[in-house]
Design a protein around this motif. Structure first.
Motif, PDB file in Angstrom:
ATOM      1  N   HIS A   1       0.825  -1.204   0.000  1.00 16.48           N
ATOM      2  CA  HIS A   1       0.000   0.000   0.000  1.00 16.48           C
ATOM      3  C   HIS A   1       0.870   1.269   0.000  1.00 16.48           C
ATOM      4  CE1 HIS A   1      -3.974   1.569   0.222  1.00 16.48           C
ATOM      5  NE2 HIS A   1      -3.736   2.315   1.273  1.00 16.48           N
ATOM      6  N   GLY A   2       2.195   1.095   0.014  1.00 17.76           N
ATOM      7  CA  GLY A   2       3.127   2.244  -0.059  1.00 17.76           C
ATOM      8  C   GLY A   2       3.493   2.826   1.287  1.00 17.76           C
ATOM      9  N   GLU A   3       3.169   2.130   2.394  1.00 16.07           N
ATOM     10  CA  GLU A   3       3.524   2.669   3.708  1.00 16.07           C
ATOM     11  C   GLU A   3       4.934   2.208   4.102  1.00 16.07           C
ATOM     12  OE1 GLU A   3      -0.650   3.033   6.103  1.00 16.07           O
ATOM     13  OE2 GLU A   3      -0.047   1.098   5.343  1.00 16.07           O
ATOM     14  N   ASP A   4       5.716   3.165   4.644  1.00 14.71           N
ATOM     15  CA  ASP A   4       7.089   2.829   5.041  1.00 14.71           C
ATOM     16  C   ASP A   4       7.085   2.028   6.332  1.00 14.71           C
ATOM     17  OD1 ASP A   4       8.271   4.153   2.929  1.00 14.71           O
ATOM     18  OD2 ASP A   4       8.189   6.083   3.959  1.00 14.71           O
ATOM     19  N   VAL A   5       7.877   0.967   6.376  1.00 18.52           N
ATOM     20  CA  VAL A   5       8.057   0.231   7.633  1.00 18.52           C
ATOM     21  C   VAL A   5       9.543  -0.071   7.846  1.00 18.52           C
ATOM     22  CG1 VAL A   5       5.797  -0.905   7.798  1.00 18.52           C
ATOM     23  CG2 VAL A   5       7.601  -1.981   6.471  1.00 18.52           C
ATOM     24  N   VAL A   6       9.932  -0.108   9.118  1.00 14.11           N
ATOM     25  CA  VAL A   6      11.310  -0.480   9.469  1.00 14.11           C
ATOM     26  C   VAL A   6      11.232  -1.783  10.255  1.00 14.11           C
ATOM     27  CG1 VAL A   6      13.432   0.236  10.626  1.00 14.11           C
ATOM     28  CG2 VAL A   6      11.928   1.961   9.635  1.00 14.11           C
ATOM     29  N   ILE A   7      12.025  -2.739   9.839  1.00 17.53           N
ATOM     30  CA  ILE A   7      11.996  -4.056  10.468  1.00 17.53           C
ATOM     31  C   ILE A   7      13.365  -4.352  11.055  1.00 17.53           C
ATOM     32  CG2 ILE A   7      11.716  -6.547  10.018  1.00 17.53           C
ATOM     33  CD1 ILE A   7       9.864  -5.651   7.653  1.00 17.53           C
ATOM     34  N   GLN A   8      13.385  -4.785  12.313  1.00 12.97           N
ATOM     35  CA  GLN A   8      14.674  -5.134  12.945  1.00 12.97           C
ATOM     36  C   GLN A   8      14.914  -6.642  12.798  1.00 12.97           C
ATOM     37  OE1 GLN A   8      15.189  -3.650  16.956  1.00 12.97           O
ATOM     38  NE2 GLN A   8      16.615  -5.316  17.406  1.00 12.97           N
TER      39      GLN A   8
END
Lengths: 286, 359
Positions: B322-329
């Protein structure tokens, strides 16, 4: 690179030419003239003629005494007054600060002849507002122009009126460069406003105070306008004659350029010497 | 040592209100950090405690005594400024003793206090130097030393580390923490750096636009944020926010569908009133709460833009469909090699469309 330098110098050439002809050459020329006897034509080389006269000339010592007297009394009073004015101008309680700043600075831009004429009117024996005010509070009139002490006081008042505001603006600029949080830290340290002024403001403003003092010393050593226009050419009877006025009298009224040049060099040497002493006394100790 | 109480404290500049009725109870010996973005009113609040700013409304009490009309010097506080505010024309020794000398404190006592502060901060060998001959860290120590010699009931710090480089900041952070342990004095500390707040504070006060958003111990704010702002502000990298919609609810909680990912549904237990089916919500997921596919509640397909390797851990900067930024550790050993991965959401937070936490 060399080519670029040459182009730069070509652009500078007109200025350098004018600077050389009207600044450098007169400085060198007057130094050489000071070693010549110029009272009779043709001028002749006589090193002791002017410099010898200087040492024994009562008119020179009178002018020197008057100049130094003004320097010793007027400059400190003016700087102190300028400091007080700067503190007031810097106060957050003051309304219409811009207006006051302009008002304090305005005397510098007023024409010298105009302000001298106004001072002559204000201090006139019978019609001046100053004597009227003195009378109204029960004090006797003062003949400002016929007695030496009041005449000297008048010169000092006039010079102070003209330049105190100018110095106040320079000091104000210095004051505004002191960070506010230094004062806040002192306030939290329970240091009173008066002590903050003497222990923080004054020491931090020292370079600016020295700058103003040096400018004032140089200005006073050259003092000419006020004794020429207000006390009528150093009157009464040479009582307010300064070195600047003596130089003018010798050079442009008696056409004795050699002696005038010697006086000019003495003035410059004294200004440099006094300034150096001042800088040495106020140097930052490591 | 003294408690500090702020009771409905407000600050207005003309019609503009910068602090809206702040209520904070700081316990005796507590280390409280005011944190928030620039312009949130945290420094103004601190300066009001110090008495450097007038209070437009409310009451401030230090040690049980209302100090609204008490002069700054009489409040029993000492302040460390962001710019250090050292007296540039005085030596370190003179800087430390200036306040005491000016108020006629006995010389022997002044010398004792200055010596003690210098020893605590390890600046004894710098006593003859002027501030311009000191490094940033040394200047900061002198500024703290000047506060120590006053032997205050409360220390106030106004962004004291912002002018230092990253390495020195960490070092000074530890020093300030040590100092708090050693002196046991109440400390109020202002910063915009949430890491500083998390590492130093007993309790954090999160401020935004003059309002207190939440007060609590660092881990409580991290694990149990009251709203979207606190959730986003506390933690680095910040919490991921993904738009969603309530698609079902029962007595235990709600079922949330993530925007653009019809197959990704999260079950969120709620004890309070659940929003209506169809309500828009925001799902918050911390970077470390993403696991491998199938590990958690729901799987999310993301495309990876950039990978940041920090040594033991790595951060994947990715984008949902959907174009949403996410940060994954991720553990460094588990960094994927494909440009698209399926990450599983192991733990999430739910916020309503006004940004308030749904619990």
């Amino acid at each position: 690179m060399r080519n670029r330098n040459a182009t730069a110098y070509r652009f500078l050439a007109p200025y350098l030419l004018i600077f050389s002809v009207f600044w450098v050459w007169p400085i060198i020329s007057s130094f050489m003239i000071s070693f010549q006897a110029t009272r009779t034509v043709p001028w002749r080389f006589a090193p002791g003629f002017n410099w010898g006269r200087l040492i024994g000339d009562p008119a020179f010592f009178n002018a020197l005494k008057n100049t130094l007297l003004i320097l010793v009394i007027q400059v400190p009073v003016m700087i102190a007054l300028a400091m007080v004015m700067a503190v007031l101008l810097n106060s957050p309680l003051l309304k219409a600060r811009g207006l006051y700043r302009f008002a304090f600075f305005a005397p510098v831009v007023v024409g010298e002849v105009a302000y001298s004429a106004v001072f002559r009117l204000m201090f006139s024996l019978d019609f001046g507002i100053v004597n009227k005010l003195l009378n109204s509070i029960g004090l006797p009139k003062i003949d400002w122009f016929s007695n030496v002490t009041p005449a000297m006081a008048l010169i000092m008042i006039a010079v102070t009126w003209r330049w105190a505001g100018y110095n106040a603006i320079i000091l104000l600029a210095g004051m505004q460069s002191i960070p506010e949080d230094v004062y806040e830290a002192a306030t939290l340290d329970r240091v009173s406003k008066l002590k903050q002024f003497f222990y923080i403001t004054v020491p931090l403003l020292k370079p600016v105070i020295v700058f103003c003092t040096v400018l004032s010393i140089i200005g006073t050593m050259q003092l000419f306008t006020e004794p020429f226009l207000i006390t009528e050419r150093g009157g009464p009877g040479g009582g307010t004659e300064t070195l600047g006025l003596l130089l003018y009298r010798q050079g442009f009224r008696s056409l004795n350029f050699g002696y005038a040049s010697a006086v000019a060099y003495t003035m410059a040497a004294l200004a440099i010497a006094i300034t150096l002493v001042q800088l040495w006394l106020t140097r930052e100790k490591q | 040592m003294a408690p500090v109480t702020l009771n409905n404290v407000a600050k207005r500049f003309g019609a503009f209100e910068v602090v809206h009725g702040a209520n904070i109870d700081i316990k005796d010996g507590e280390f409280v950090v005011f944190v928030g973005p620039s312009g949130c009113g945290k420094s103004t609040l601190l300066r009001m405690i110090a008495g450097l700013e007038d209070i437009s409304g409310g009451e401030i009490a230090i040690g049980g005594k209302v100090v609204n009309d008490v002069e700054p010097a009489d409040r029993g506080i000492a302040m460390v400024f962001q710019s250090y505010a050292l007296y540039p024309h005085m030596s370190v020794e003179q800087n430390l003793s200036f306040g005491l000398r000016m108020t006629g404190n006995p010389k022997a006592d002044t010398d004792r206090r200055v010596k003690r502060a210098a020893e605590i901060l390890r600046i004894s060998e710098l006593m003859d130097r002027r501030p311009k001959k000191l490094s940033g860290g040394q200047r900061q120590r002198v500024a703290i030393g000047r506060a120590i010699v006053r032997e205050p009931q409360v220390f106030l710090f106004d962004e004291p580390l912002s002018n230092l480089d990253a390495e020195l900041r960490v070092q000074m952070r530890v020093e300030i923490s040590r100092l708090h342990k050693e002196l046991g004095t109440t400390m109020v500390y202002v910063t915009h750096d949430q890491t500083e707040a998390m590492t130093l504070a007993d309790r954090i006060v999160v401020l935004r636009a003059g309002h207190i958003e939440q007060i609590g111990p660092p881990l409580e704010l991290y694990e149990n944020p009251d709203n979207l702002f606190v959730a986003g502000f506390v933690g680095s990298p910040k919490m991921n926010f993904i738009k969603g919609r309530i698609v079902g609810r029962d007595a235990r909680g709600v079922l949330v569908e993530l925007a653009g990912q019809e197959k990704t549904r999260i079950t969120q237990p709620l004890t309070g009133t659940a929003p209506e089916v169809g309500s828009k919500v925001i799902v918050g997921v911390r970077p470390e709460h993403f696991g491998d596919a199938g590990e958690g509640d729901a799987d999310l397909v993301v495309g990876i833009d950039v990978i940041e390797h920090l040594g033991g851990t790595s951060f994947l900067y990715a984008r949902t469909v959907h174009g949403e930024d996410v940060v994954i550790q991720r553990d460094a050993a588990k960094v994927p090699e494909t440009p698209e991965i399926t990450a599983s959401i192991r733990k999430s937070y739910l916020f309503d469309d006004k940004g308030l936490r749904l619990r």
